[in-house]
Design an enzyme around this catalytic site. Structure first.
Site, mmCIF file in Angstrom:
data_model
loop_
_atom_site.group_PDB
_atom_site.id
_atom_site.type_symbol
_atom_site.label_atom_id
_atom_site.label_comp_id
_atom_site.label_asym_id
_atom_site.label_seq_id
_atom_site.Cartn_x
_atom_site.Cartn_y
_atom_site.Cartn_z
ATOM 1 C CB SER A 178 -0.903 0.001 1.242
ATOM 2 O OG SER A 178 -1.497 1.272 1.442
ATOM 3 C CE1 TYR A 191 -4.471 -2.403 5.069
ATOM 4 C CE2 TYR A 191 -3.574 -0.200 4.770
ATOM 5 C CZ TYR A 191 -4.120 -1.347 4.234
ATOM 6 O OH TYR A 191 -4.307 -1.456 2.880
#
Length: 286
Positions: A178, A191
């Site tokens: 990401s 995360y």
């Protein structure tokens, strides 16, 4: 093509992770564009989180390129069945494998199911993930921390270990990281930490497997309209999602899937240990 895509999203929220595509308004764009090239004819691909979002778009794109699919998903049965139906409409087989990738036993059974069904495995796409926003690190419980790491990064170790006996020279492992791995996220500390770990995992594993001719790469999407977004954020946050990138809008899954197609084909034969960045124009330190 991108000029016709919506720039804003209506407020909405889902109460369960990783979210349902069937409940999203508007639905994400998943169908691949252009003519199929059959660049993956004869190949078998296993995609985690393949029922919706980026995983679904990758599965559809692979099917158009001639691949046979196996999709792992948690419990989003309606999304998974729709994805299977759409893949089968392209005359491609699609095996559905429900279960929790955070379990090493499940990962073992998933790989065995693929081998039983197809007799080979050529492309492993580690894409499944969950995220739970928290305003403070003090709000991240030990249970949440372990669950996030188990789903997002431990699963990649489990699946690669189980797949290794069946991967041969030319096989591809593609991991979803990401943009948060590079710029961080104050509301997604755990995360983002898993996504940074995925970058290091990709680079390290690529070096280990290069002598065997197995390529390991990753994709680091920016703000993409997937079920994880309404399942993670409030209605107001969803309405402004993706507007802060240079292109001024969230991306669609079908705008990310071509990166996964490229990394799975011979066009990427001289790439390993790399990360592609479909992120709407954010400049990151790679």
């Amino acid at each position: 093509m991108s000029e016709t895509r919506p720039e804003g999203l209506p407020p909405q929220h889902q109460t369960h992770q990783p979210g349902s595509e069937q409940e999203m308004q508007p639905r994400p764009h998943s169908a691949p564009a252009g003519e199929p090239g059959r660049r993956l004819a004869g190949k078998v691909a296993l995609i985690t989180g393949g029922d919706s979002g980026i995983g679904r778009a990758v599965a559809l794109a692979y099917a158009r390129e001639g691949a046979r699919l196996a999709i792992v998903y948690l419990d989003e049965e309606e999304d998974a069945r729709q994805t299977q139906k759409d893949i089968q409409a392209m005359d491609a087989p699609c095996l559905l494998i429900p279960g929790d990738v955070g379990s090493p036993d499940f990962c073992r059974s998933a790989v065995r199911a693929v081998m039983d069904a197809y007799g080979r495995l050529d492309v492993l796409v580690n894409n499944a993930a969950q995220q739970y926003p928290a305003q403070s690190i003090e709000q991240i419980s030990a249970e949440q921390l372990e669950h996030t790491f188990r789903t997002n990064i431990f699963s990649m170790f489990y699946l690669v270990k189980e797949a290794m006996p069946f991967l041969t020279r030319g096989a591809r492992i593609i991991n979803t990281t990401s943009v948060t791995a590079y710029r961080g996220s104050k509301h997604l500390v755990d995360y983002a930490a898993t996504k940074g770990a995925i970058v290091a995992f990709t680079r390290s594993l690529s070096q280990q497997l290069a002598p065997a001719g197995i390529h390991v790469n990753a994709v680091a999407p920016g703000p993409i309209w997937t079920p994880l977004i309404p399942a993670s954020f409030s209605e107001e946050e969803v309405a402004s999602f993706g507007k802060n990138v240079p292109l001024g809008r969230p991306g669609q899954p079908d705008e990310v899937a071509p990166a996964y197609v490229f990394l799975a084909t011979e066009g990427a034969s001289y790439m390993t240990g790399q990360v592609l960045h479909p992120n709407g124009g954010e400049i990151v330190n790679t």
